[in-house]
Design an enzyme around this catalytic site. Structure first.
Site, mmCIF file in Angstrom:
data_model
loop_
_atom_site.group_PDB
_atom_site.id
_atom_site.type_symbol
_atom_site.label_atom_id
_atom_site.label_comp_id
_atom_site.label_asym_id
_atom_site.label_seq_id
_atom_site.Cartn_x
_atom_site.Cartn_y
_atom_site.Cartn_z
ATOM 1 N N TYR A 132 14.836 -14.460 -2.368
ATOM 2 C CA TYR A 132 13.487 -14.819 -1.624
ATOM 3 C C TYR A 132 13.385 -15.900 -0.944
ATOM 4 O O TYR A 132 13.855 -16.930 -1.794
ATOM 5 C CB TYR A 132 12.373 -14.074 -2.518
ATOM 6 C CG TYR A 132 12.235 -12.525 -2.785
ATOM 7 C CD1 TYR A 132 12.209 -11.817 -1.863
ATOM 8 C CD2 TYR A 132 12.075 -12.374 -4.147
ATOM 9 C CE1 TYR A 132 11.909 -10.448 -2.195
ATOM 10 C CE2 TYR A 132 11.957 -11.037 -4.644
ATOM 11 C CZ TYR A 132 11.881 -10.203 -3.539
ATOM 12 O OH TYR A 132 11.677 -8.836 -3.757
ATOM 13 N N ARG B 195 0.385 -1.975 -5.166
ATOM 14 C CA ARG B 195 1.081 -1.044 -6.086
ATOM 15 C C ARG B 195 -0.239 -0.527 -7.068
ATOM 16 O O ARG B 195 -0.393 -1.241 -8.095
ATOM 17 C CB ARG B 195 2.033 -1.542 -6.621
ATOM 18 C CG ARG B 195 3.115 -1.977 -5.691
ATOM 19 C CD ARG B 195 4.454 -2.713 -6.327
ATOM 20 N NE ARG B 195 5.236 -3.322 -5.067
ATOM 21 C CZ ARG B 195 6.222 -4.083 -5.294
ATOM 22 N NH1 ARG B 195 6.532 -4.462 -6.866
ATOM 23 N NH2 ARG B 195 6.653 -4.590 -4.472
ATOM 24 N N HIS C 214 12.027 -1.573 0.696
ATOM 25 C CA HIS C 214 11.719 -1.774 -0.253
ATOM 26 C C HIS C 214 11.318 -0.798 -1.298
ATOM 27 O O HIS C 214 10.511 -0.771 -2.265
ATOM 28 C CB HIS C 214 10.818 -3.089 -0.598
ATOM 29 C CG HIS C 214 10.917 -3.927 -1.431
ATOM 30 N ND1 HIS C 214 11.275 -5.122 -1.372
ATOM 31 C CD2 HIS C 214 10.393 -3.989 -2.836
ATOM 32 C CE1 HIS C 214 11.401 -6.069 -2.373
ATOM 33 N NE2 HIS C 214 10.626 -4.912 -3.307
ATOM 34 N N ARG D 37 15.880 2.817 -8.141
ATOM 35 C CA ARG D 37 15.379 3.507 -9.474
ATOM 36 C C ARG D 37 16.309 4.425 -10.088
ATOM 37 O O ARG D 37 16.080 4.479 -11.207
ATOM 38 C CB ARG D 37 14.183 4.520 -9.076
ATOM 39 C CG ARG D 37 12.745 3.665 -8.370
ATOM 40 C CD ARG D 37 11.624 4.460 -7.875
ATOM 41 N NE ARG D 37 10.776 3.662 -7.395
ATOM 42 C CZ ARG D 37 10.715 3.320 -5.948
ATOM 43 N NH1 ARG D 37 11.718 3.778 -5.134
ATOM 44 N NH2 ARG D 37 9.591 2.568 -5.487
HETATM 45 C C1 LIG Z 1 11.290 -1.575 -10.423
HETATM 46 C C2 LIG Z 1 11.846 -2.412 -9.157
HETATM 47 C C3 LIG Z 1 11.992 -3.546 -9.070
HETATM 48 C C4 LIG Z 1 12.214 -4.072 -7.969
HETATM 49 N N1 LIG Z 1 12.511 -5.445 -7.502
HETATM 50 C C5 LIG Z 1 12.963 -6.055 -6.491
HETATM 51 C C6 LIG Z 1 13.399 -7.177 -6.405
HETATM 52 O O1 LIG Z 1 13.068 -8.104 -7.296
HETATM 53 N N2 LIG Z 1 13.996 -7.743 -5.266
HETATM 54 C C7 LIG Z 1 14.210 -6.955 -4.125
HETATM 55 O O2 LIG Z 1 14.714 -7.169 -3.118
HETATM 56 N N3 LIG Z 1 13.833 -5.568 -4.252
HETATM 57 C C8 LIG Z 1 13.423 -5.183 -5.431
HETATM 58 N N4 LIG Z 1 13.118 -3.718 -5.634
HETATM 59 C C9 LIG Z 1 13.488 -2.957 -4.467
HETATM 60 C C10 LIG Z 1 14.984 -2.220 -4.537
HETATM 61 O O3 LIG Z 1 15.990 -3.393 -4.272
HETATM 62 C C11 LIG Z 1 15.253 -1.237 -3.491
HETATM 63 O O4 LIG Z 1 14.807 -1.561 -2.247
HETATM 64 C C12 LIG Z 1 14.477 0.144 -3.859
HETATM 65 O O5 LIG Z 1 14.527 0.427 -5.291
HETATM 66 C C13 LIG Z 1 15.474 1.358 -3.336
HETATM 67 O O6 LIG Z 1 14.737 2.534 -3.400
HETATM 68 P P1 LIG Z 1 15.188 3.675 -4.334
HETATM 69 O O7 LIG Z 1 14.480 2.935 -5.569
HETATM 70 O O8 LIG Z 1 14.237 4.757 -3.812
HETATM 71 O O9 LIG Z 1 16.560 3.750 -4.459
HETATM 72 C C14 LIG Z 1 12.579 -3.291 -6.739
HETATM 73 C C15 LIG Z 1 12.495 -2.039 -7.217
HETATM 74 C C16 LIG Z 1 12.161 -1.292 -8.042
HETATM 75 C C17 LIG Z 1 12.177 0.053 -8.443
#
Ligand SMILES: Cc1cc2nc3c(=O)[nH]c(=O)nc-3n(C[C@H](O)[C@H](O)[C@H](O)COP(=O)(O)O)c2cc1C
Length: 364
Positions: free
Chosen positions: A110, A145, A255, A310
């Site tokens: 970030y 959220r 995201h 996820r």
């Molecule tokens: C619990 C959680 C934490 C996440 N933390 C970050 C993060 O720290 N940095 C980031 O770029 N994306 C973060 N994401 C987004 C994921 O990189 C990704 O975009 C997203 O999980 C993809 O969708 P999906 O869960 O449907 O596969 C997070 C997602 C989840 C579920």
């Protein structure tokens, strides 16, 4: 509480649902009597070989899910021969995670307000020998959220009247996670919260830089000598700018529906980005991928690979590193069987002729 932190999205979760629903809008057109006795899904990501087009997204605070956290995830990715991306918000160190896998490993960055902190992170990632840097640009502020607001999710998790029953129903989690080494942002120790905080509020107040622009990307580009990928692109305009800014890859992503509620599902934005990219960079799809057939559909549209978030966290929650491996293996098996059933034995043979609209009109 932790399940909702993982599973949830922003506001009404319209975009969260759109990510998965978009795959249902496409149907598969099988070819019969093709020799599919051998199927092939290995590929390369910016030149690095991977055994499957299923790559692992960065997710913050994985040690909240299960002991081992990001180290367990990286180990599983390495064992299955695929790529893991460590989050800036990780609860394991950059070095420990690098030591956990010989496979390709990226770091998600970030571009925060404290530019020296960002510089130090980039240097550390470079020294540790990460293979790529993925800059996430979809968090100028943290999305709303509501599940976290409702559950009272904080870091560290707090035992309060509202959460007590929830926590007490999960004794193994309490023993392994709550009573284990405190979960915090291991790589930004100077900026890590000293007291109990609501994560979104903390990031908004202390870390995020809503003033960041394309110009700031130049600082990262000149500091980092390896492959650079932009995460969070949803439009043709930003695709063009990302390529101008020297990116080698683009992750089409909202995201996981956790940021702007009401934007398109990621798959719905993929054709626009691919058309603008014109093959100049690798384009990956992220969000809502739950089956091997989803991966096949994204690849048939033109994506190089898919990231999942996820799904592997659910695997981690259920079975630690082995649980993550099981999730990757399941998706790989499904890709193999989908390739066989559509009559395209290799992912290299996937193109739009595999796809058609899911609900064609039955009468003209
Ligand atoms: C619990 C959680 C934490 C996440 N933390 C970050 C993060 O720290 N940095 C980031 O770029 N994306 C973060 N994401 C987004 C994921 O990189 C990704 O975009 C997203 O999980 C993809 O969708 P999906 O869960 O449907 O596969 C997070 C997602 C989840 C579920």
């Amino acid at each position: 509480m932790i399940f909702d932190f993982i599973d949830g999205g922003a506001e009404d979760e319209v975009t969260l649902r759109a990510n998965a629903d978009a795959f249902r809008r496409l149907a598969l057109r099988p070819r019969r009597l093709v020799d599919v006795s051998r199927t092939h899904q290995a590929t390369t990501i910016l030149g690095a070989p991977v055994s499957t087009p299923v790559l692992l997204s960065p997710t913050g605070l994985a040690r909240l899910t299960a002991r081992g956290g990001e180290v367990a995830v990286a180990r599983a990715a390495g064992r299955k021969g695929t790529l893991f991306t460590l989050s800036t918000m990780a609860s394991s160190t950059i070095e420990d995670v690098r030591a956990a896998t010989d496979g390709p490993l990226w770091f998600q960055l970030y571009m925060w307000r404290d530019q020296e902190l960002v510089d130090r992170l980039v240097d550390r990632v470079q020294t540790a020998g990460y293979d790529g840097l993925m800059v996430a640009v979809d968090v100028p502020v943290v999305g709303k959220r509501e599940r976290d607001l409702r559950s009272g999710f904080t870091l560290p998790p707090r035992l309060r009247a509202r959460t007590a029953l929830d926590l007490l129903r999960h004794p193994r989690w309490m023993r392994e996670v709550l009573a284990g080494r405190p979960v915090t942002f291991e790589n930004i120790a100077d900026a890590a919260p000293g007291q109990v905080v609501a994560v979104a509020q903390y990031v908004n107040q202390e870390l995020s830089n809503p003033g960041a622009t394309w110009e700031d990307l130049g600082r990262v580009r000149s500091r980092w000598s390896g492959p650079l990928v932009l995460k969070g692109v949803m439009t043709a305009e930003d695709t063009e700018r990302a390529i101008d800014a020297g990116m080698q890859g683009i992750v089409v992503s909202n995201h996981g529906g956790r940021q702007l509620d009401g934007e398109l599902g990621a798959l719905e934005a993929l054709p626009e980005v691919l058309e603008a990219a014109r093959g100049r960079v690798e384009v990956y799809l992220e969000g809502g991928v739950r089956r091997g057939s989803d991966v096949v559909k994204a690849l048939a549209l033109g994506a190089r690979a898919c990231f999942v978030g996820r799904p592997y966290l659910y695997g981690l929650a259920n079975g630690g590193s082995a649980g993550v491996e099981a999730v990757i293996a399941t998706l790989m098996d499904e890709i193999d069987s989908t390739l066989a059933l559509v009559g395209r034995p290799s992912i290299d043979g996937l193109d739009r002729s595999v796809l058609c609209p899911a609900h064609p009109p039955l009468l003209a």
